[in-house]
Design a protein around this motif. Structure first.
Motif, short mmCIF file in Angstrom:
data_model
loop_
_atom_site.label_atom_id
_atom_site.label_comp_id
_atom_site.label_asym_id
_atom_site.label_seq_id
_atom_site.Cartn_x
_atom_site.Cartn_y
_atom_site.Cartn_z
N VAL A 590 0.80 -1.10 0.06
CA VAL A 590 -0.05 -0.19 -0.11
C VAL A 590 1.01 1.14 0.26
CG1 VAL A 590 -1.72 1.39 1.31
CG2 VAL A 590 -2.02 -1.18 1.00
N LYS A 591 0.64 2.18 -0.85
CA LYS A 591 1.39 3.54 -0.97
C LYS A 591 0.94 4.38 -0.03
CE LYS A 591 2.01 2.80 -5.94
NZ LYS A 591 1.64 3.41 -7.05
N ALA A 592 1.74 5.52 0.22
CA ALA A 592 1.33 6.58 1.17
C ALA A 592 0.22 7.42 0.34
CB ALA A 592 2.60 7.25 1.28
N GLN A 593 -1.00 7.82 1.21
CA GLN A 593 -1.82 8.58 0.71
C GLN A 593 -1.35 9.91 0.57
OE1 GLN A 593 -5.97 7.97 1.88
NE2 GLN A 593 -4.87 7.14 3.61
N GLN A 594 -1.73 10.68 -0.41
CA GLN A 594 -0.87 12.02 -0.80
C GLN A 594 -2.15 13.20 -0.85
OE1 GLN A 594 2.09 12.43 -3.70
NE2 GLN A 594 0.72 13.44 -4.92
N SER A 595 -1.55 14.37 -0.18
CA SER A 595 -2.53 15.44 -0.33
C SER A 595 -1.78 16.98 -0.64
CB SER A 595 -3.42 15.76 1.14
OG SER A 595 -4.03 16.76 1.13
N ILE A 596 -2.38 17.23 -1.40
CA ILE A 596 -1.78 19.16 -1.92
C ILE A 596 -2.69 19.74 -1.09
CG2 ILE A 596 -1.16 20.54 -3.61
CD1 ILE A 596 -0.83 18.27 -5.66
N LEU A 624 -6.26 15.16 -3.27
CA LEU A 624 -5.84 13.78 -2.72
C LEU A 624 -5.55 12.71 -3.78
CD1 LEU A 624 -7.78 15.13 -0.49
CD2 LEU A 624 -7.33 13.16 0.87
N SER A 625 -4.46 12.25 -3.81
CA SER A 625 -4.22 11.05 -4.54
C SER A 625 -3.78 9.93 -3.82
CB SER A 625 -3.20 11.62 -5.66
OG SER A 625 -2.14 11.97 -5.09
N ASN A 626 -3.76 8.80 -4.42
CA ASN A 626 -3.49 7.50 -3.90
C ASN A 626 -4.25 7.23 -2.79
OD1 ASN A 626 -1.22 6.80 -5.67
ND2 ASN A 626 0.30 8.01 -4.42
N VAL A 627 -5.51 7.40 -2.84
CA VAL A 627 -6.43 7.64 -1.56
C VAL A 627 -6.91 6.03 -1.22
CG1 VAL A 627 -8.79 8.02 -0.81
CG2 VAL A 627 -7.46 9.82 -2.15
N ASN A 628 -6.96 5.65 -0.26
CA ASN A 628 -6.96 4.31 0.46
C ASN A 628 -8.80 4.57 0.95
OD1 ASN A 628 -7.17 1.86 1.55
ND2 ASN A 628 -5.29 2.04 2.75
N THR A 629 -9.64 4.10 0.27
CA THR A 629 -11.01 4.20 0.62
C THR A 629 -11.34 3.29 1.89
OG1 THR A 629 -11.64 2.71 -1.02
CG2 THR A 629 -11.66 4.93 -1.48
N TYR A 630 -12.40 3.67 2.53
CA TYR A 630 -12.77 3.01 3.85
C TYR A 630 -14.12 3.00 3.99
CZ TYR A 630 -12.40 7.65 5.75
OH TYR A 630 -12.79 9.05 5.90
#
Length: 819
Positions: A590-596, A624-630
């Motif tokens: 799993v990648k790191a979630q990213q937020s500008i 946000l990119s690489n978002v890990n939904t939940y």
């Protein structure tokens, strides 16, 4: 409604003065680092001279603008501005320039520095006094703009579209952690932070500096106080209590503050619509021990041990819902129980070396161990019926049954985690420049067993999971498929995560013409790998997060404003929870979630009839990119662990606060946000934290005819939150929302004695403070819901949403003593 108007009017027009006490102490040195004697130190109407060791001590009245002046022959005069709260002990060490030429007076405004950095400062006394079902710093945070929570029993909170896992919490620069297995707020017990030990609380809801860790939403930075002398505090209520003891040696080299707490949520849980046999036992002990052998060295040890035991045996639940013309009642009769245990142990060692006033170095080592178990077997047999609307003798009674069924839930979950870290940090001042850096290593060793299944029966027919492919048209056609649980998750995971991260940042206070400015530029780097037994070792991952802040205070006549622009690239490397998918399996890659993140704010200080006010406004946007939904159910988060989504957040926050009573803050806040996600290019839909509008009020006042009697009000209103749909369904097919959340907690406190109200009564002489209080939780008795239970009517093939309601109106008594 009339009560609300009265409270708000009182907030605007009340005015009265109280004198409180705060302390200022420190050492004055010259450029050769030698103590300077006979320096005149002035603050408000008080003044003292430094002794042979350059030491001084002053007691002042708390205020947001305290000017401290240092004057001595042949030395440069220094003026320092600080904000101090009641009972706060502030240490200020100053170096004077001894150049022979005439030097302009040096003015240092610490309060302006905090405005430049964009942090919200919360007084520990406000935290201690303001009523709430889960009193503490989180209780106050929920009244701030951009901070959302629909659960008064939980210490969790969402900030600007993020979830609980996206918030950082530090105590004395040491990161602290939340329990892992908790599913509902009533299981939580005690927050880590002990309010009676707290000296300073800073909060940032976004755009924070690189020195803070790798999360995407917020930072809560808490500092525990160092005692000056022997003392103690007792806090007791029907919900529990605590004892805090202060110790200090005569030379102030050794200090220790220790707190013991106990909490029992039975009073609150019994106000819900479920009859239960509820036996919670939440215990906590914390201690901060410090040793300062010299002005250059300081050592401290922070220790914490907590034990939460949760025994829950539901008996009967009766919930009425629907409209007047179509009213229904669901009665549930339970068998079985739940027993949960959460035991955590935490220790941290910290050393500080200050060779001079310009440089300091810190080493921090910590270890966190948690052992958690969650065992439950609960059978619920329900009866869903129509309620009579006849105004005769049968009004409110069930006329006939439209649905019968049962639900058996089983769980055997164990979680054992050991997290060890070591860190080195440095801070250096070069004229108007400040450089900070740090390197940290973290090792996480996690052992997790997850066994959960659910069997659902409706009118004698077993229901398979809705995603199961075999058709199920009971009761009209026989079911030909295999009998399976409605939900079934089984997994055993052994995971090790190694992390190496660091930061470096540069800050400078300067000027553009006559306008004061502040610049902060920095970056974080994070390297990690994941090893999970039974899975291929993950590829090591590396990310860099640059961040920046710029603030300016225009030199405008009669206008005190600060404009601030901040943002950067914020990453959140995955924790174990984010690595575990909904079926319990692990995805090590799993990648790191990213937020500008970009935020533009304005801080405006002004006065109305000599009463100081502040108006804070901020606009923000996150991409946000690489978002890990939940999915979010009560307080439990379950991730998809696949990074297959993108999202955005935008909104605006406003907060107006003022000292209607001098030294005592009140505020009113408004927040608006919108956040949506796009999973696998299916289109944008609302995220679980898409809560559009928020209103908050934190109010303190007094009774003019009885000045010893004080009033406190804590009010929160949130528009509907997504979560009305079952957690297992496809969110693209169901986008239901819960009802509005509104809650007002009121408190009344009678002060027998404190710094303002002195007393000569003999029985009060041993005490510095004593008060008794009466609190009303959920003042207007609103029926708030955190989730829905879905029940099937087999005859009409309907699904009914039965709200799982939060706590109703409850009364509490409090006793507070300090000596």
């Amino acid at each position: 409604m009339n009560k609300s108007i009265y409270v708000f009017s009182a907030f605007i027009i009340s005015a009265f003065g109280f004198a409180q006490t705060a302390q200022i102490k420190g050492v004055v040195l010259n450029e050769q680092d030698s103590p300077v004697q006979n320096v005149l130190v002035q603050a408000q109407d008080r003044q003292v001279y430094t002794n042979a060791n350059g030491f001084y001590f002053l007691e002042v009245s708390p205020s947001d603008q305290i000017t401290i002046k240092f004057q001595a022959d042949a030395y440069q005069t220094v003026t320092y501005t600080e904000s101090l709260k009641e009972n706060q002990s502030f240490e200020l060490n100053i170096r004077l320039s001894d150049h022979s030429e005439e030097l302009k007076e040096l003015v240092i405004d610490k309060n302006l520095q905090q405005r430049f950095e964009g942090t919200t400062i919360i007084s520990p006394d406000v935290i201690r006094r303001i009523p709430g079902a889960n009193a503490g710093v989180e209780n106050i945070l929920k009244t701030l703009p951009g901070v959302y929570s629909n659960n008064e029993l939980s210490s969790g909170y969402n900030v600007r579209g993020g979830n609980f896992d996206e918030n950082m919490v530090y105590v004395n620069e040491i990161e602290v952690y939340r329990p892992f297995l908790i599913r509902s707020g009533q299981q939580e017990g005690l927050s880590f932070t002990n309010n009676s030990m707290t000296e300073k609380v800073d909060f940032s809801s976004g755009g924070f500096q690189a020195k803070y860790g790798d999360k995407m939403s917020s930072v809560l930075d808490i500092t525990y106080r160092k005692p000056k002398q022997f003392g103690g505090q007792l806090d007791a209520s029907i919900l529990g209590g605590g004892v805090t003891v202060d110790l200090a040696s005569k030379d102030q080299k050794w200090t220790a503050i220790t707190g013991f707490r106990y909490r029992n949520n039975a009073l609150l849980v019994n106000s819900q619509d479920v009859e239960v046999d509820y036996k919670p036992r939440y215990l906590d002990a914390q201690s901060l021990i410090t040793f300062q052998p010299s002005a250059k060295w300081e050592w401290s040890l922070l220790l914490n041990a907590s034990s939460n035991v949760y025994e829950y045996t539901p008996l009967v639940k009766r919930t009425k819902f629907g409209t007047i013309g179509d009213s229904k009642e669901m009665s549930v009769y339970y068998e079985g129980s739940e027993i949960d245990k959460y035991q955590t142990y935490f220790g941290a060692f910290k050393g500080i070396f200050k060779p001079n006033l310009e440089n300091s170095y810190k080493i921090i080592a910590s270890a966190y161990h948690t052992k958690e178990e969650e065992y439950y077997d609960i059978l619920g047999q329900y009866n869903l019926g129509n309620v009579s609307g006849d105004l005769g003798g049968n009004a409110g009674e069930v006329e006939y049954t439209v649905g019968l069924g049962s639900q058996l839930n089983h769980g055997r979950n164990n979680y054992d985690a050991l997290i060890v870290s070591a860190e080195v940090k440095g801070q250096h001042k070069l004229d108007e420049n400040e450089i900070e850096w740090g390197v940290r290593y973290v090792s996480e060793d996690i052992r997790d067993r997850l066994v959960e299944w659910e069997v659902v029966d409706s009118a004698g027919f077993s229901l398979a999971h809705p995603y199961f492919s075999t058709p199920n048209n009971q009761p009209y056609e026989p079911y030909q498929g295999e009998l399976l649980p409605y939900q079934n998750v089984r997994a055993t995971n052994f995971v090790k995560i190694n992390r190496l991260n660091g930061f470096a940042q540069w800050s400078r206070r300067g000027a553009i013409g006559e306008h004061e400015t502040f610049v902060n530029v920095g970056a974080r780097a994070h390297y990690w790998n994941v090893g999970a037994e039974g899975y291929e070792t993950s590829n090591a991952q590396f990310i860099i997060s640059p961040r920046a802040q710029f603030a300016i205070k225009p030199n405008w006549e009669n206008t005190d404003m600060v404009f601030r622009l901040s943002g950067g690239l914020y990453h959140q490397p995955p924790s174990y929870r984010e690595l575990r998918a909904m079926d319990g399996s692990i995805n090590p890659n799993v990648k790191a979630q990213q937020s500008i993140h970009i935020a533009l704010s304005n801080d405006y200080s002004f006065k109305i009839k000599n009463t100081p006010f502040k108006l804070f406004t901020e606009l923000y946007y996150k991409d946000l990119s690489n978002v890990n939904t939940y999915t979010l159910e009560n307080v439990r988060i379950r991730y998809r662990a696949d990074n297959n989504a993108e999202a955005y957040v935008y909104g605006a926050d406003m907060r107006m606060n003022g000292e209607i009573v001098p030294g005592i803050e009140s505020w009113f806040s408004v927040g608006y946000l919108k956040t949506e996600e796009n999973y696998n290019n299916k289109g944008f839909i609302a995220r679980p934290t898409d809560q559009r509008l928020k209103l908050g009020l934190m109010f303190q006042d007094y009774m003019p005819t009885i000045p010893n009697l004080k009033l406190y009000l804590n009010l929160v209103y949130n528009t509907p939150l997504p979560g009305g749909s079952p957690s297992y369904v496809d969110p693209y097919q169901y986008q239901l929302r819960l009802k509005n959340y509104m809650r007002a907690d009121a408190g009344f406190s009678y002060i027998f004695k404190d710094q303002t109200f002195k007393s000569e009564k003999r029985w009060l002489k041993p005490f510095e403070e004593m008060s008794v209080g009466f609190e009303i939780y959920n003042l207007f008795n609103n029926e708030n819901a955190i989730t829905n239970t879905w029940v099937r009517d087999v005859y009409e093939k309907k699904m009914y949403a039965i709200p799982n309601r939060m706590t109703m109106r409850t009364f509490n008594l409090k006793l507070n003593m300090r000596w």
